[in-house]
Design an enzyme around this catalytic site. Structure first.
Site, mmCIF file in Angstrom:
data_model
loop_
_atom_site.group_PDB
_atom_site.id
_atom_site.type_symbol
_atom_site.label_atom_id
_atom_site.label_comp_id
_atom_site.label_asym_id
_atom_site.label_seq_id
_atom_site.Cartn_x
_atom_site.Cartn_y
_atom_site.Cartn_z
ATOM 1 N N ASP A 147 0.747 -1.377 0.149
ATOM 2 C CA ASP A 147 0.097 0.085 -0.134
ATOM 3 C C ASP A 147 0.810 1.220 0.174
ATOM 4 O O ASP A 147 1.862 1.624 1.167
ATOM 5 C CB ASP A 147 -0.642 0.246 1.319
ATOM 6 N N ARG A 149 0.126 4.744 -0.483
ATOM 7 C CA ARG A 149 -1.139 5.563 -0.632
ATOM 8 C C ARG A 149 -0.611 6.807 0.357
ATOM 9 O O ARG A 149 0.199 6.257 0.958
ATOM 10 C CB ARG A 149 -2.456 5.307 -0.092
#
Length: 245
Positions: A147, A149
């Site tokens: 991830d 983000r």
């Protein structure tokens, strides 16, 4: 002390290089109702790259506390093509309906496809999942993070809107942690759970087992129970295919 110092340095560096600029607002009629749609331009690296986040708003949020907020990352495959491999489109529909039913509320929509790896890399990961890998192992085999983000635009947008505190619509503890660390006042969580289906249940199980998502195994969704917007889209596609063949 070195670890704490490094962490503070990264936060300060992010603060200095992150900038989100309001561009325009319009009143948008949709199948979910009317929304104030605000567009922004955002950079997290001092202008080297940029994205265009948006805020979808119902009600007056300025100066308010405990505003229901969904931070939603773009999912082309489910939201445009109607893919059944994930829960993203269903979560977006749930959030939009929620803020319409009980305003004020905001959905902040970010261009961070595939947990930040981008659409082409996401398609590459999907191809590995066809061989039996889960979403985490597929990313890692491609040399990609689980991830990637970042949410500095969310903090900046909430500050620009004058929101004092939020109740976050999410199942993801990482999202709560990262937003809290950069200064978003998260005072509560609203679950955003949707039933799994034939093609999405393994993905939901992986998010719970390997990414600590707070998900309960709900009764499975059959095709007839899909959200109306997706069912209508599927029916329309089938009709078009029949007429062209």
């Amino acid at each position: 002390f070195m670890i704490i110092g490094s962490w503070l340095y990264l936060i300060l560096k992010l603060d200095m290089s992150s900038q989100t600029t309001f561009v325009a607002e319009t009143l948008l009629p949709t199948r979910h109702g009317f929304f104030r749609l605000r567009g922004y331009r955002h950079t997290a690296d001092g202008g080297k790259t940029s994205s265009e986040p948006s805020a979808i708003i119902v009600g007056d949020v300025r100066g308010k506390e405990e505003v229901a907020v969904r931070v939603h990352d773009a999912c082309f495959t489910s939201e445009v093509l109607g893919s059944l491999k994930c829960d993203c489109a269903d979560q977006l529909c749930m959030a939009l309906n929620k803020i319409q039913a009980t305003p004020p509320g905001i959905v902040i929509y970010l261009q961070q496809e595939g947990r930040g790896i981008g659409l082409a890399n996401k398609i590459a990961a999907y191809s590995l999942q066809e061989l039996g890998m889960d979403t985490v192992d597929a990313n890692r085999l491609l040399g990609l993070p689980d991830d990637t983000r970042e949410y500095s635009s969310v903090r900046n947008i909430l500050e620009e809107l004058g929101v004092k505190s939020v109740r976050l619509m999410t199942n993801n503890p990482r999202k709560i942690q990262l937003l809290t660390e950069i200064g978003v006042n998260v005072v509560g969580r609203l679950p955003c759970e949707v039933p799994g289906g034939e093609f999405s249940q393994n993905y939901l199980d992986t998010k719970k087992a390997r990414m600590a998502h707070m998900i309960n195994r709900l009764p499975r969704t059959s095709k007839s129970e899909l959200p109306k917007s997706i069912s209508s889209s599927s029916a329309s596609s089938s009709s078009s295919a029949s007429s062209s063949s």
